[in-house]
Scaffold this active site. Sequence first.
Site, PDB file in Angstrom:
ATOM      1  N   PRO A  42       0.834  -1.206   0.000  1.00  0.00           N
ATOM      2  CA  PRO A  42       0.000   0.000   0.000  1.00  0.00           C
ATOM      3  C   PRO A  42       0.873   1.264   0.000  1.00  0.00           C
ATOM      4  O   PRO A  42       1.913   1.302   0.648  1.00  0.00           O
ATOM      5  CB  PRO A  42      -0.797  -0.105   1.305  1.00  0.00           C
ATOM      6  CG  PRO A  42      -0.627  -1.498   1.781  1.00  0.00           C
ATOM      7  CD  PRO A  42       0.610  -2.057   1.175  1.00  0.00           C
ATOM      8  N   GLY A  60       3.425   3.760   5.395  1.00  0.00           N
ATOM      9  CA  GLY A  60       4.508   3.377   6.306  1.00  0.00           C
ATOM     10  C   GLY A  60       5.067   1.989   6.052  1.00  0.00           C
ATOM     11  O   GLY A  60       5.803   1.458   6.875  1.00  0.00           O
ATOM     12  N   LEU A  61       4.728   1.390   4.890  1.00  0.00           N
ATOM     13  CA  LEU A  61       5.232   0.043   4.609  1.00  0.00           C
ATOM     14  C   LEU A  61       6.376   0.047   3.589  1.00  0.00           C
ATOM     15  O   LEU A  61       6.739  -1.008   3.058  1.00  0.00           O
ATOM     16  CB  LEU A  61       4.091  -0.869   4.139  1.00  0.00           C
ATOM     17  CG  LEU A  61       3.033  -1.192   5.193  1.00  0.00           C
ATOM     18  CD1 LEU A  61       1.997  -2.159   4.655  1.00  0.00           C
ATOM     19  CD2 LEU A  61       3.657  -1.777   6.452  1.00  0.00           C
ATOM     20  N   GLY A  62       6.914   1.210   3.309  1.00  0.00           N
ATOM     21  CA  GLY A  62       8.130   1.263   2.486  1.00  0.00           C
ATOM     22  C   GLY A  62       7.892   1.089   1.001  1.00  0.00           C
ATOM     23  O   GLY A  62       8.796   0.662   0.271  1.00  0.00           O
ATOM     24  N   ASP A 101      14.453   3.371   5.683  1.00  0.00           N
ATOM     25  CA  ASP A 101      13.606   2.622   4.743  1.00  0.00           C
ATOM     26  C   ASP A 101      14.448   1.976   3.636  1.00  0.00           C
ATOM     27  O   ASP A 101      14.312   0.780   3.364  1.00  0.00           O
ATOM     28  CB  ASP A 101      12.563   3.550   4.100  1.00  0.00           C
ATOM     29  CG  ASP A 101      11.385   3.819   5.013  1.00  0.00           C
ATOM     30  OD1 ASP A 101      11.520   3.602   6.228  1.00  0.00           O
ATOM     31  OD2 ASP A 101      10.334   4.242   4.508  1.00  0.00           O
TER      32      ASP A 101
HETATM   33  O1  PMV Z   1       8.326   5.811   5.634  1.00  0.00           O
HETATM   34  P1  PMV Z   1       7.663   5.672   6.957  1.00  0.00           P
HETATM   35  O2  PMV Z   1       6.308   6.268   7.028  1.00  0.00           O
HETATM   36  O3  PMV Z   1       7.775   4.286   7.508  1.00  0.00           O
HETATM   37  O4  PMV Z   1       8.439   6.593   8.041  1.00  0.00           O
HETATM   38  C1  PMV Z   1       9.794   6.673   8.095  1.00  0.00           C
HETATM   39  C2  PMV Z   1      10.213   6.862   9.498  1.00  0.00           C
HETATM   40  C3  PMV Z   1      10.465   8.278   9.966  1.00  0.00           C
HETATM   41  O5  PMV Z   1      11.310   8.110  11.087  1.00  0.00           O
HETATM   42  C4  PMV Z   1       9.154   8.923  10.411  1.00  0.00           C
HETATM   43  C5  PMV Z   1      11.133   9.166   8.949  1.00  0.00           C
HETATM   44  C6  PMV Z   1      12.549   8.757   8.604  1.00  0.00           C
HETATM   45  O6  PMV Z   1      13.050   9.263   7.588  1.00  0.00           O
HETATM   46  O7  PMV Z   1      13.177   7.976   9.334  1.00  0.00           O
END
Ligand code: PMV
Length: 308
Positions: free
Chosen positions: A95, A99-101, A146
């Site tokens: 998705p 937040g799942l990369g 990520d």
């Molecule tokens: O891409 P996400 O939504 O999993 O978030 C990344 C994690 C954060 O710490 C919020 C941002 C980052 O660049 O590390």
Amino acid sequence: MTRASAPGKVILFGEHAVVYGQPALAVPVTQVQATAVVQPSDSGLLIEARNVGRRYGLADAPPDDPLAAAVRLTLSRLAVRTPPAVALVVESTIPIASGLGSGAAVCTAVVRALANYLNYPITNPEVSSIVFETEKLLHGTPSGIDNTVVAYGQPVYFVKGQPPELFTVAQSFQLLIADTGLPSLTKLAVADVRAAYEKEPDRYTQLFNAIGDIASEARTLIETGHPTELGPLMNRNHALLHEIGVSCPELEALVTAAQDAGALGAKLSGGGRGGNMLALVAPETEAAVRAALDKAGVKRVIGTHVGV
Ligand code: PMV
């Protein structure tokens, strides 16, 4: 035809604080994948992003297009001056903006597929550093977690600016990854946290330090085979994320529902303000937690065993 794929990911502990130099833990999620296929083309290098219904030539792509940037950076790393006449067909079951990369995974798949096609044995650090550049286009100032977890495809202990440490999972554990269905842009949440930090640097530094301590403690528990003890750490990490202002009513509803239904712990994962949360479950509580998440309005649940 050459094909490469890359997994999704979740951040277990340490999101947001990682941007400020604290450690964070992330693991790949292989139940969702991005795939890139290289096919012959008769009109130069084409990129076909199936999920968003776009097909365009590399030459026509704007400089901030992440897939085109992944291609350009890979060609430049391989010292290939003339782009090959191929179509890069990209598909993903991850998705978007949750937040799942997904962004890191589609770019990782593209870099690997193209390098394979050109017979270049690209390494994980090379893939990760190229995808880091594409993450900047998507996220502004990414910490780099990520691209690292997705490119290495292994659990990582990550501190910004340091080489990633891969860690082992001594005893597997089960997570439910539950989607609020609310898309959320990490870039915006990160910018809001930055503004709040600038207003109250001391308070935010304390919150980030507390999150970093939890991430370090969690790594030890995972490496020494005490996964059930992660539950209270997840609850504490979630409370701190709530305090720094990145939760939302939809995430609170799912986290509370999971906790009340007997999850060992629960927290939001990633940028927050929507996207996904994680619940740590034991086999005997999984069904009750799934039912509670359903009742609380979850959009979809992915079950994953970390360390299997
Ligand atoms: O891409 P996400 O939504 O999993 O978030 C990344 C994690 C954060 O710490 C919020 C941002 C980052 O660049 O590390």
